[in-house]
Design a protein around this motif. Structure first.
Motif, PDB file in Angstrom:
ATOM      1  N   TRP A  88       0.843  -1.183   0.000  1.00 57.02           N
ATOM      2  CA  TRP A  88       0.000   0.000   0.000  1.00 57.02           C
ATOM      3  C   TRP A  88       0.880   1.235   0.000  1.00 57.02           C
ATOM      4  CZ3 TRP A  88      -4.074  -1.193   4.404  1.00 57.02           C
ATOM      5  CH2 TRP A  88      -5.013  -2.116   3.916  1.00 57.02           C
ATOM      6  N   ILE A  90       0.313   5.665  -1.063  1.00 58.57           N
ATOM      7  CA  ILE A  90      -0.780   6.622  -1.244  1.00 58.57           C
ATOM      8  C   ILE A  90      -1.418   6.423  -2.610  1.00 58.57           C
ATOM      9  CG2 ILE A  90      -1.345   9.069  -1.411  1.00 58.57           C
ATOM     10  CD1 ILE A  90       0.814   9.630   0.635  1.00 58.57           C
ATOM     11  N   LEU A  93      -3.447   2.935  -2.707  1.00 59.93           N
ATOM     12  CA  LEU A  93      -4.651   3.035  -1.888  1.00 59.93           C
ATOM     13  C   LEU A  93      -5.691   3.948  -2.527  1.00 59.93           C
ATOM     14  CD1 LEU A  93      -3.577   3.219   1.872  1.00 59.93           C
ATOM     15  CD2 LEU A  93      -5.111   1.566   0.808  1.00 59.93           C
ATOM     16  N   SER A  94      -5.229   4.961  -3.237  1.00 57.75           N
ATOM     17  CA  SER A  94      -6.165   5.864  -3.921  1.00 57.75           C
ATOM     18  C   SER A  94      -7.003   5.143  -4.959  1.00 57.75           C
ATOM     19  CB  SER A  94      -5.396   7.014  -4.583  1.00 57.75           C
ATOM     20  OG  SER A  94      -4.760   7.819  -3.628  1.00 57.75           O
ATOM     21  N   LEU A 102     -11.979  10.178   4.229  1.00 58.46           N
ATOM     22  CA  LEU A 102     -11.198   9.693   5.361  1.00 58.46           C
ATOM     23  C   LEU A 102     -10.816  10.865   6.267  1.00 58.46           C
ATOM     24  CD1 LEU A 102      -8.836   7.180   3.525  1.00 58.46           C
ATOM     25  CD2 LEU A 102     -11.054   6.743   4.577  1.00 58.46           C
ATOM     26  N   THR A 121     -10.989  12.457   0.329  1.00 63.26           N
ATOM     27  CA  THR A 121     -10.742  11.148  -0.259  1.00 63.26           C
ATOM     28  C   THR A 121      -9.238  10.970  -0.463  1.00 63.26           C
ATOM     29  OG1 THR A 121     -10.853  11.934  -2.544  1.00 63.26           O
ATOM     30  CG2 THR A 121     -12.941  11.278  -1.496  1.00 63.26           C
ATOM     31  N   LEU A 122      -8.815   9.739  -0.655  1.00 64.91           N
ATOM     32  CA  LEU A 122      -7.380   9.497  -0.854  1.00 64.91           C
ATOM     33  C   LEU A 122      -6.832  10.134  -2.134  1.00 64.91           C
ATOM     34  CD1 LEU A 122      -6.857   5.934   0.599  1.00 64.91           C
ATOM     35  CD2 LEU A 122      -5.730   8.037   1.310  1.00 64.91           C
ATOM     36  N   TYR A 125      -6.193  13.571  -1.173  1.00 70.44           N
ATOM     37  CA  TYR A 125      -5.031  13.672  -0.293  1.00 70.44           C
ATOM     38  C   TYR A 125      -3.740  13.457  -1.083  1.00 70.44           C
ATOM     39  CZ  TYR A 125      -1.891  13.166   3.637  1.00 70.44           C
ATOM     40  OH  TYR A 125      -0.847  13.348   4.514  1.00 70.44           O
ATOM     41  N   ALA A 126      -3.751  12.535  -2.035  1.00 66.51           N
ATOM     42  CA  ALA A 126      -2.569  12.307  -2.868  1.00 66.51           C
ATOM     43  C   ALA A 126      -2.208  13.579  -3.638  1.00 66.51           C
ATOM     44  CB  ALA A 126      -2.821  11.153  -3.837  1.00 66.51           C
ATOM     45  N   VAL A 142      -3.782  11.530   6.960  1.00 69.66           N
ATOM     46  CA  VAL A 142      -4.973  10.710   7.128  1.00 69.66           C
ATOM     47  C   VAL A 142      -4.819   9.849   8.374  1.00 69.66           C
ATOM     48  CG1 VAL A 142      -6.325   8.815   6.143  1.00 69.66           C
ATOM     49  CG2 VAL A 142      -5.544  10.700   4.679  1.00 69.66           C
ATOM     50  N   VAL A 181      -1.968   7.523   6.812  1.00 70.67           N
ATOM     51  CA  VAL A 181      -1.384   7.865   5.514  1.00 70.67           C
ATOM     52  C   VAL A 181      -0.815   9.260   5.637  1.00 70.67           C
ATOM     53  CG1 VAL A 181      -1.786   8.087   3.039  1.00 70.67           C
ATOM     54  CG2 VAL A 181      -3.154   6.461   4.366  1.00 70.67           C
ATOM     55  N   VAL A 289       2.532   4.860   4.588  1.00 73.98           N
ATOM     56  CA  VAL A 289       1.248   4.223   4.877  1.00 73.98           C
ATOM     57  C   VAL A 289       1.494   3.191   5.963  1.00 73.98           C
ATOM     58  CG1 VAL A 289      -0.629   2.769   3.998  1.00 73.98           C
ATOM     59  CG2 VAL A 289       0.344   4.572   2.542  1.00 73.98           C
TER      60      VAL A 289
END
Length: 303
Positions: A88, A90, A93-94, A102, A121-122, A125-126, A142, A181, A289
């Motif tokens: 995992w 970022i 996981l996205s 999250l 959302t991931l 965040y990414a 996160v 994260v 992560v």
């Protein structure tokens, strides 16, 4: 221009502060090279001498009775986990959970008065990690417990951590399991878990830990913020009176560590074990992560 998802989350976390309050200079560091056991930020170098212990030592210990009374790094815990073999990050996981909001934590001191009031959302965040996190004096990260229930088939709980005496207890202060994260430079400020042990499995990136025993002189935790610097506890006399330092600020202001402190440079596949009551501050030295659990063992009830 329409505000970004992160900007909306920041206003949700702290409506009284302008978005400009989040932005500012922060201590610079170079992420450590892979598998390094030292980390330098400012004038301070942190060297990892924490013992590494094989999980095989505890395979038959279903109550965790033989777990050490000091911080340690457990090896061979994650080797058969799907989230480690196809690690995992970022980015990955996205794509796995692209639309689930999250919870966020971290940020400057003023931001941490309202835990989990902001979410993104991931993929959002990414985007923050790539474009904007470096502008913040203390990046958000996160810190979410709800999503792990949908991802639980990707990892397993070692037997020595399987007997949580607080399982199902409605009086529990916080959920036991969290997905973490973090952008580079984000982190967790000084805190402890008075009655629970913690284990943290790193799946990607690098984390730097400093841990202090339960009976530590609190001046080491506060970094002498009252300005009364003395001898081997000397710190930057320009430190503010704000106890709630961000992780990156704490690391930059720390000088000599006291006897009994443990430094851990954690790399993917390593599980940090922290006994009850140990204070700790954690910095994401790279985008990372991790999965973190906080549980109560029977041994605490027996004390």
């Amino acid at each position: 221009m329409e505000p970004s998802a992160i900007d909306r989350a920041k206003k949700s976390i702290s409506s009284a502060e302008p978005l400009s309050a989040w932005i500012g200079p922060r201590p610079q560091f170079t992420p450590p090279p892979t598998e390094s056991k030292s980390f330098t930020i400012g004038e301070q170098t942190f060297v990892d001498r924490c013992p590494r212990l094989p999980l095989e030592n505890y395979l038959d210990d279903t109550h965790g009775d033989s777990l050490p009374q000091h911080p340690a790094v457990l090896l061979n815990v994650c080797s058969d986990w799907d989230c480690f073999s196809s690690p995992w990050t970022i980015s990955t996981l996205s794509s796995i959970v692209p639309s689930t909001p999250l919870s966020l934590d971290g940020g400057p001191g003023f931001a941490r008065g309202s835990i989990c009031f902001g979410s993104v959302t991931l993929p959002e965040y990414a985007r923050y990690c790539k474009e904007d996190a470096a502008k913040d004096s203390a990046p958000l990260y996160v810190f979410d417990h709800r999503i792990l229930s949908t991802l639980s088939s990707s990892f397993s709980i070692p037997a020595c951590f399987s007997n949580d005496v607080l399982a199902g207890d409605p009086r529990r202060a916080l959920p036991p399991a969290w997905l973490l994260v973090g952008a580079e430079g984000s982190g967790t400020p000084i805190h402890d878990h008075p009655t629970t042990i913690a284990w943290n499995a790193l799946l990607s990136g690098c984390k730097v830990w400093v841990c202090f025993p339960p009976d530590i002189d609190e001046s080491f935790l506060l970094l002498n913020l009252d300005g009364e610097n003395d001898g081997d506890k000397s710190v930057d006399s320009s430190a503010s009176d704000d106890f709630d330092l961000s992780a990156i600020e704490w690391f930059s202001r720390c000088r000599d560590l006291p006897e009994g402190a443990e430094v851990i440079i954690q790399w993917p596949g390593e599980v940090v074990f922290l006994p009850e009551g140990w204070w700790h501050v954690v910095l994401n030295a790279q985008e990372s992560v991790a999965i973190s659990y906080s549980i109560q063992l029977q041994r605490f009830n027996d004390k």
